[in-house]
Design an enzyme around this catalytic site. Structure first.
Site, PDB file in Angstrom:
ATOM      1  N   TRP A 103       0.804  -1.222   0.000  1.00 49.48           N
ATOM      2  CA  TRP A 103       0.000   0.000   0.000  1.00 49.48           C
ATOM      3  C   TRP A 103       0.835   1.270   0.000  1.00 49.48           C
ATOM      4  O   TRP A 103       0.308   2.374  -0.180  1.00 49.48           O
ATOM      5  CB  TRP A 103      -0.916   0.030   1.220  1.00 49.48           C
ATOM      6  CG  TRP A 103      -0.206  -0.180   2.531  1.00 49.48           C
ATOM      7  CD1 TRP A 103      -0.092  -1.341   3.223  1.00 49.48           C
ATOM      8  CD2 TRP A 103       0.505   0.814   3.297  1.00 49.48           C
ATOM      9  NE1 TRP A 103       0.632  -1.157   4.376  1.00 49.48           N
ATOM     10  CE2 TRP A 103       0.995   0.164   4.442  1.00 49.48           C
ATOM     11  CE3 TRP A 103       0.748   2.166   3.130  1.00 49.48           C
ATOM     12  CZ2 TRP A 103       1.752   0.834   5.402  1.00 49.48           C
ATOM     13  CZ3 TRP A 103       1.495   2.839   4.084  1.00 49.48           C
ATOM     14  CH2 TRP A 103       1.985   2.161   5.214  1.00 49.48           C
ATOM     15  N   CYS A 104       2.142   1.137   0.189  1.00 55.32           N
ATOM     16  CA  CYS A 104       3.028   2.299   0.307  1.00 55.32           C
ATOM     17  C   CYS A 104       3.442   2.797  -1.082  1.00 55.32           C
ATOM     18  O   CYS A 104       4.009   2.044  -1.876  1.00 55.32           O
ATOM     19  CB  CYS A 104       4.263   1.927   1.123  1.00 55.32           C
ATOM     20  SG  CYS A 104       5.539   3.203   1.133  1.00 55.32           S
ATOM     21  N   PRO A 105       3.211   4.058  -1.410  1.00 57.01           N
ATOM     22  CA  PRO A 105       3.612   4.571  -2.732  1.00 57.01           C
ATOM     23  C   PRO A 105       5.115   4.574  -2.939  1.00 57.01           C
ATOM     24  O   PRO A 105       5.594   4.362  -4.060  1.00 57.01           O
ATOM     25  CB  PRO A 105       3.041   6.001  -2.746  1.00 57.01           C
ATOM     26  CG  PRO A 105       2.839   6.359  -1.311  1.00 57.01           C
ATOM     27  CD  PRO A 105       2.513   5.079  -0.606  1.00 57.01           C
TER      28      PRO A 105
END
Length: 414
Positions: A103-105
Site C-alpha cells: 500500500w506504500c507509494p
C-alpha cells in the site's frame, strides 16, 4: 524557551527519524523540523546510547527513482518468509533485504528499480557459484512478525545483513546496516557492488567451510525496545502553541499501528535553566516555589501497540505561569512553573507526542525588601519595653498576692 534534557525515549524511532514541529495557535506561526538546537541519539531498552549523535541532514533532498517505472521488468529478488530468513542470512556474506508494504507509494516506486538491480546482481554474482550477495524482499503485510523482529516502522526499509557480524552479544541486537541512498537502478547496483568488492571468493569459500555447522542456527531476536533520546531547547513565543514530536521522512511511509510513542521525561522546563544555588535562594523566600518548575521530570508514559491499543497519541496539556523573584541584592530571577495533565488519545493518523503549552496572562511577582538599621533599633526597643512591661505586671501580681496572704494570716477582715 522550552528546555528539555533526555526528553523522550521512544521505541518507535530506532533510527531517530524524529522531527520536532512547533505551532502557535494565535499567530498562525509554524516551524518544522527543528534540529539546530536539538540533539538526537539512538538508545537501547535501558535508555543507554548505542552510538554517536544522529544527524538526519536536510529534508529537502529528494531520493532519486527510475523515470521509466512503467517499463516491464522481471523479478530478480528472492521473496523471504520468517523461516527462510534465518537460513538465507547465514548462507550469504551479504543479504540486502527490501522490507516493503504494497500500500506504500514509496515501496511501489522502488519496486521496478529493486527488481532490475537484483536481476543485474544475480547475473554478475550467481547465488549458487558466487554466494557473496543476495537481494531479497519481505512483504511486511504478510510477514508481520519478521518485520516486528527487525523493528520496521517505515516503508520501504532497505537493510543490510552481514554473515558472522550481524549479531551483538549485548541483548542479541542485530548489528544491521541501513541503506539511505538513491533508489534508481544504477545507484542500487553501484551500492551493491561496493558491498561485494571487499569480499573475495576465496574468503567466502573459507567462510562457508568454517560456518557449515552454524548455518541452521536461529539468530537471537532483536530487543523488544529501543528508541531515540532528544536533548536541547526550543525558542517559543509567549502565546499558546504545540510542540509536536513525530516521525517524518521525505521518502518513507510509516505503519502507524506499529509506532510506539512511549517516552520517559528526564527534564522539561520553561525559561532559562536555574542553577541549584539560585533555586535554594528562591526557596528560602518561599519554600513552595520551584516545586512545579519541572513537573514532568521523571515521569513515564507508556503505550504498548497491539490490536486493541494501536495508533495512540500521548498528549500533555501545560498551563504555564511566570514568576519573578527580586532578591535583596536586586537580582531578578525569572522562573516559570506549570501544571500538567496528560492523556492517551486514539489517533487517525501517525501517532505523535504532543506538548500543548498555554502561558497564563497572570504573573506572580515576589520582592524581598531589606529592613533599615533604624527599624532594627525600633524593634529592639519595643522588645525591651515589652519585657519591662511584662516584668512590671508580674511583679505587681506577686506583690499583691503576698500582701493578701499576710492579711489572712493576721486575721484581718476586709
Amino acid at each position: 524557551m522550552v528546555t528539555f534534557y533526555e526528553l523522550c525515549s521512544m521505541s518507535a524511532f530506532q533510527h531517530c527519524l524524529v522531527n520536532l514541529h512547533l505551532l502557535t495557535s494565535v499567530m498562525s506561526w509554524e516551524r518544522l523540523n527543528i534540529t539546530k538546537t536539538v540533539r538526537k541519539y539512538s538508545i537501547d531498552s535501558r535508555l543507554n546510547p548505542t552510538g554517536s549523535e544522529f544527524r538526519s541532514g536536510p529534508l529537502a533532498k529528494s531520493v532519486k527513482h527510475d523515470d521509466d517505472n512503467d517499463e516491464e521488468y522481471e523479478e530478480g529478488s528472492v521473496s523471504l518468509n520468517g523461516l527462510e530468513f534465518d537460513r538465507i542470512s547465514h548462507q550469504y556474506s551479504i543479504l540486502v533485504v527490501n522490507f516493503y508494504a504494497p500500500w506504500c507509494p514509496w515501496s511501489n516506486l522502488l519496486k521496478p528499480s529493486w527488481e532490475k538491480a537484483a536481476k543485474i546482481i544475480r547475473e554478475r554474482h550467481d547465488p549458487e557459484m558466487d554466494g557473496r550477495i543476495l537481494l531479497a524482499k519481505v512483504d511486511c503485510t504478510v510477514e508481520v512478525g519478521l518485520c516486528k523482529r527487525n523493528h520496521i516502522q517505515g516503508f520501504p526499509s532497505i537493510r543490510i545483513f552481514r554473515k558472522g557480524s550481524d549479531v551483538r552479544e549485548d541483548h542479541g541486537h542485530h548489528e544491521h546496516e541501513s541503506y539511505y541512498g538513491d533508489r534508481d537502478t544504477d545507484s542500487l547496483v553501484k551500492a551493491m557492488e561496493d558491498l561485494v568488492a571487499p569480499i573475495s571468493l576465496q574468503i567466502q569459500n573459507e567462510s562457508d567451510s568454517l560456518n557449515t555447522s552454524m548455518k541452521h542456527e536461529i539468530k537471537r531476536p532483536a530487543p523488544l525496545a529501543g528508541g531515540c533520546r532528544l536533548e536541547g531547547f526550543v525558542r517559543v513565543k509567549r502565546v499558546p502553541g504545540n510542540l509536536i514530536i513525530s516521525a517524518h521522512s521525505a521518502s518513507h511511509s510509516f505503519d502507524a499501528s506499529q509506532m510506539n510513542m512511549s517516552h520517559y521525561i528526564s527534564h522539561f522546563s520553561f525559561g532559562k535553566k536555574i542553577t541549584p544555588r539560585v533555586m535554594s535562594d528562591i526557596k528560602r523566600l518561599q519554600p513552595h516555589l520551584g516545586s512545579s518548575h519541572d513537573r514532568l521530570s521523571g515521569s513515564s508514559y507508556m503505550s504498548n501497540p497491539s490490536d486493541s491499543n494501536a495508533n495512540v497519541t500521548i498528549e500533555h496539556y501545560l498551563q504555564v505561569v511566570k514568576t519573578e523573584v527580586m532578591t535583596r541584592s536586586y537580582t531578578l530571577v525569572e522562573e516559570h512553573e506549570y501544571t500538567a495533565h496528560s492523556s492517551l488519545v486514539h489517533s487517525l493518523d501517525i501517532p505523535v507526542a504532543k506538548f500543548h503549552f498555554e502561558p497564563s496572562p497572570m504573573q506572580v511577582l515576589i520582592t524581598e525588601n531589606p529592613k533599615s538599621f533604624s527599624h532594627f533599633i525600633t524593634n529592639v526597643c519595643a522588645i525591651i519595653g515589652g519585657v519591662f512591661t511584662v516584668a512590671g505586671i508580674l511583679d505587681s501580681i506577686l506583690h499583691n498576692t503576698l500582701r493578701i496572704m499576710k492579711k489572712v494570716e493576721l486575721g484581718k477582715n476586709f
